[in-house]
Design a protein around this motif. Sequence first.
Motif, PDB file in Angstrom:
ATOM      1  N   GLU A 121       5.226  18.066  -8.868  1.00  0.00           N
ATOM      2  CA  GLU A 121       4.543  17.186  -7.921  1.00  0.00           C
ATOM      3  C   GLU A 121       4.375  15.793  -8.529  1.00  0.00           C
ATOM      4  OE1 GLU A 121       0.882  19.153  -7.234  1.00  0.00           O
ATOM      5  OE2 GLU A 121       1.765  20.768  -6.050  1.00  0.00           O
ATOM      6  N   PHE A 122       4.763  14.783  -7.755  1.00  0.00           N
ATOM      7  CA  PHE A 122       4.666  13.398  -8.200  1.00  0.00           C
ATOM      8  C   PHE A 122       3.908  12.580  -7.156  1.00  0.00           C
ATOM      9  CE2 PHE A 122       8.366  15.285 -10.111  1.00  0.00           C
ATOM     10  CZ  PHE A 122       8.387  14.797 -11.411  1.00  0.00           C
ATOM     11  N   LEU A 123       3.338  11.487  -7.619  1.00  0.00           N
ATOM     12  CA  LEU A 123       2.657  10.550  -6.718  1.00  0.00           C
ATOM     13  C   LEU A 123       3.218   9.160  -6.937  1.00  0.00           C
ATOM     14  CD1 LEU A 123      -1.022  10.211  -5.710  1.00  0.00           C
ATOM     15  CD2 LEU A 123       0.067   8.252  -6.823  1.00  0.00           C
ATOM     16  N   LEU A 124       3.501   8.480  -5.835  1.00  0.00           N
ATOM     17  CA  LEU A 124       3.937   7.087  -5.884  1.00  0.00           C
ATOM     18  C   LEU A 124       2.897   6.233  -5.185  1.00  0.00           C
ATOM     19  CD1 LEU A 124       7.677   7.518  -4.768  1.00  0.00           C
ATOM     20  CD2 LEU A 124       6.694   7.873  -7.039  1.00  0.00           C
ATOM     21  N   LEU A 125       2.567   5.093  -5.768  1.00  0.00           N
ATOM     22  CA  LEU A 125       1.657   4.134  -5.150  1.00  0.00           C
ATOM     23  C   LEU A 125       2.450   2.853  -4.926  1.00  0.00           C
ATOM     24  CD1 LEU A 125      -1.231   3.560  -4.199  1.00  0.00           C
ATOM     25  CD2 LEU A 125      -1.739   2.728  -6.503  1.00  0.00           C
ATOM     26  N   ILE A 126       2.734   2.556  -3.661  1.00  0.00           N
ATOM     27  CA  ILE A 126       3.587   1.418  -3.310  1.00  0.00           C
ATOM     28  C   ILE A 126       2.699   0.310  -2.749  1.00  0.00           C
ATOM     29  CG2 ILE A 126       5.562   0.656  -1.943  1.00  0.00           C
ATOM     30  CD1 ILE A 126       6.582   3.505  -1.951  1.00  0.00           C
ATOM     31  N   PRO A 127       2.725  -0.882  -3.344  1.00  0.00           N
ATOM     32  CA  PRO A 127       1.715  -1.905  -3.042  1.00  0.00           C
ATOM     33  C   PRO A 127       1.991  -2.791  -1.830  1.00  0.00           C
ATOM     34  CG  PRO A 127       3.115  -2.680  -4.796  1.00  0.00           C
ATOM     35  CD  PRO A 127       3.602  -1.294  -4.445  1.00  0.00           C
ATOM     36  N   HIS A 128       2.356  -2.190  -0.717  1.00  0.00           N
ATOM     37  CA  HIS A 128       2.363  -2.911   0.555  1.00  0.00           C
ATOM     38  C   HIS A 128       2.358  -1.857   1.634  1.00  0.00           C
ATOM     39  CE1 HIS A 128       6.692  -2.030   0.824  1.00  0.00           C
ATOM     40  NE2 HIS A 128       6.760  -2.426  -0.431  1.00  0.00           N
ATOM     41  N   ALA A 129       2.176  -2.244   2.874  1.00  0.00           N
ATOM     42  CA  ALA A 129       1.893  -1.205   3.858  1.00  0.00           C
ATOM     43  C   ALA A 129       2.598  -1.378   5.194  1.00  0.00           C
ATOM     44  CB  ALA A 129       0.371  -1.133   4.091  1.00  0.00           C
ATOM     45  N   ASP A 130       3.728  -2.041   5.251  1.00  0.00           N
ATOM     46  CA  ASP A 130       4.506  -2.069   6.477  1.00  0.00           C
ATOM     47  C   ASP A 130       5.089  -0.674   6.685  1.00  0.00           C
ATOM     48  OD1 ASP A 130       7.195  -2.290   7.958  1.00  0.00           O
ATOM     49  OD2 ASP A 130       6.229  -4.208   8.390  1.00  0.00           O
TER      50      ASP A 130
END
Length: 236
Positions: A121-130
Motif C-alpha cells: 500500500e502506497f500513498l501519493l500526495l499531489i499538490p494541486h486539485a484539478d
Amino acid sequence: MSAQIFAAATAMALAGFALGYAWKLSQIKRMRTEAARLRRLAEHDPLTGLPNRSVAERSLKVAVGAATRCATVLLDLDDFKDVNDTWGHQVGDAQLSAVADRLTAMCTPLDALACRLAGDEFLLLIPHADRHVILNEVTAILDGLHEPVPLQVGEGIAIMVTPGASAGIAVLESGMSWTDLLHRADIALYQAKALRGRAVLFADGMRHPAPADFVHRSVRLRERHTMARVRSHAEL
C-alpha cells in the motif's frame, strides 16, 4: 626571557584551544550526522527508502491545516500476494523496491510526495486539485507501473513480473479533515479494486460495498485473473 616564556605559553594555550575547538566541532558534526541517521530511520521505510506512514500523516495534516489545494491517492498493488506466494518474499521485496523507484521518478516532476504505508500500500500526495488533471496524472502513473520488471529468483534465474495497481483518489475540499480525505480515498480505492487496475476519483454517493458483496466480487476477480500472467512471464 620572560617574554619568550609568555609567548610560548600563549602559543600553547592557543594551540590547545584550537585543538579543543576542533574536537568540539567534530563531536557536533558526529552528533548531527547521527541525529540525521536516526531521523531518517524514523521517517523512512527501510526496504524502499520512501517516506513512511508517519510522514504521510504529518504531510496530510500540514496540507489540510494550510488549506493547500491537493489530492490524496491510495495505491494498492494487484496480485502482489500471488507473487509472494509463488516466488517468495525476496522477489516480492524486489518488486516493491522497483515500484517505489518508479513512483519516485514519476512523482518528482509533479512535485508530489510518494510514501509507503504498509505491505503493498502506497500513498501519493499531489499538490494541486484539478479533478480531471489529477485523474489523468494518476492514470499515467498506473500505466508507468505496468511496465514489466526483471527480477532474480535464483542464481542465473530471472523472471519478468508486470506490476499492476489500482488507485483511489480524493481531492481536498473546504472543511475536510485529513482523516476525511483518507476515508474518501479509501472508498475510491475499493471501487478501483473492483474495476482492477483503474484510477477512481471519489464522488458524492460512493460508499464502501457491503462486506459479503465485496468478498464475493473479490473471489470472482481472483478466479478470473489467476497466476497465468505471472507464469507466462516466467516462461519468457
